[in-house]
Design a protein around this motif. Structure first.
Motif, short mmCIF file in Angstrom:
data_model
loop_
_atom_site.label_atom_id
_atom_site.label_comp_id
_atom_site.label_asym_id
_atom_site.label_seq_id
_atom_site.Cartn_x
_atom_site.Cartn_y
_atom_site.Cartn_z
N GLU A 1 30.46 40.59 -36.87
CA GLU A 1 30.26 41.70 -37.81
C GLU A 1 31.08 41.47 -39.08
O GLU A 1 30.59 41.71 -40.19
CB GLU A 1 30.65 43.04 -37.16
N ARG B 1 29.22 38.88 -41.04
CA ARG B 1 28.00 39.46 -41.62
C ARG B 1 28.33 40.28 -42.87
O ARG B 1 27.65 40.17 -43.89
CB ARG B 1 27.30 40.35 -40.60
N ARG C 1 31.64 40.25 -31.07
CA ARG C 1 30.94 41.23 -31.90
C ARG C 1 31.73 41.55 -33.16
O ARG C 1 31.16 41.65 -34.26
CB ARG C 1 30.67 42.50 -31.11
#
Length: 146
Positions: free
Chosen positions: A108, A111, A104
């Motif tokens: 992230e 992103r 994650r």
């Protein structure tokens, strides 16, 4: 698509005259059209009344809108596939995740980089964040000018 200089009502009138016995060559000369146009109209509109022509026109318009929607959805699907490919190649294939939390965090981070640091050619060299900010400013400017 080229618009006819004759309306559907005029075309129906010409076809009715032909059904009434007026020779095709005389009708073509009188209305300034070719024999090919007459026969094309007869193939397309022969046996129809005004309501069927209107329905055919509505269906044609609906078909045009559906084709446009399909093309837009196909293009959108291409953007999604492009993004998924980048995520897979640049992030998922490059890292070995030790835990769900680690995955994650790395995703992230990728992103944020993708949306705030990288210019995109499809957005005229802007990052998605800059593009969204610019669009919001443009919308605010337009509403204040009203």
């Amino acid at each position: 698509m080229k618009n006819s200089r004759f309306t559907e009502a005029q075309i129906m009138l010409i076809l009715k005259q032909a059904e009434g016995g007026v020779p095709v060559s005389e009708l073509c000369r009188e209305h300034g059209m070719s024999n090919a146009s007459f026969y094309k109209w007869r193939a397309k509109y022969g046996g129809m009344d005004a309501s069927l022509i209107a329905e055919m026109k509505d269906l044609s318009e609906q078909n045009r809108r559906l084709k446009k929607m399909y093309a837009e959805m196909s293009m959108q699907n291409g953007f999604v596939e492009s993004f998924n490919g980048r995520l897979r190649d640049e992030c998922l294939n490059e890292h070995l995740f030790s835990s769900y939390r680690h995955a994650r965090e790395l995703i992230e981070s990728w992103r944020k980089d993708y949306n705030t640091q990288r210019p995109h050619t499809s957005l005229k060299g802007l990052t998605p964040y800059e593009y969204a900010s610019k669009s919001t400013m443009d919308q605010n400017t337009n509403t204040t000018n009203l």
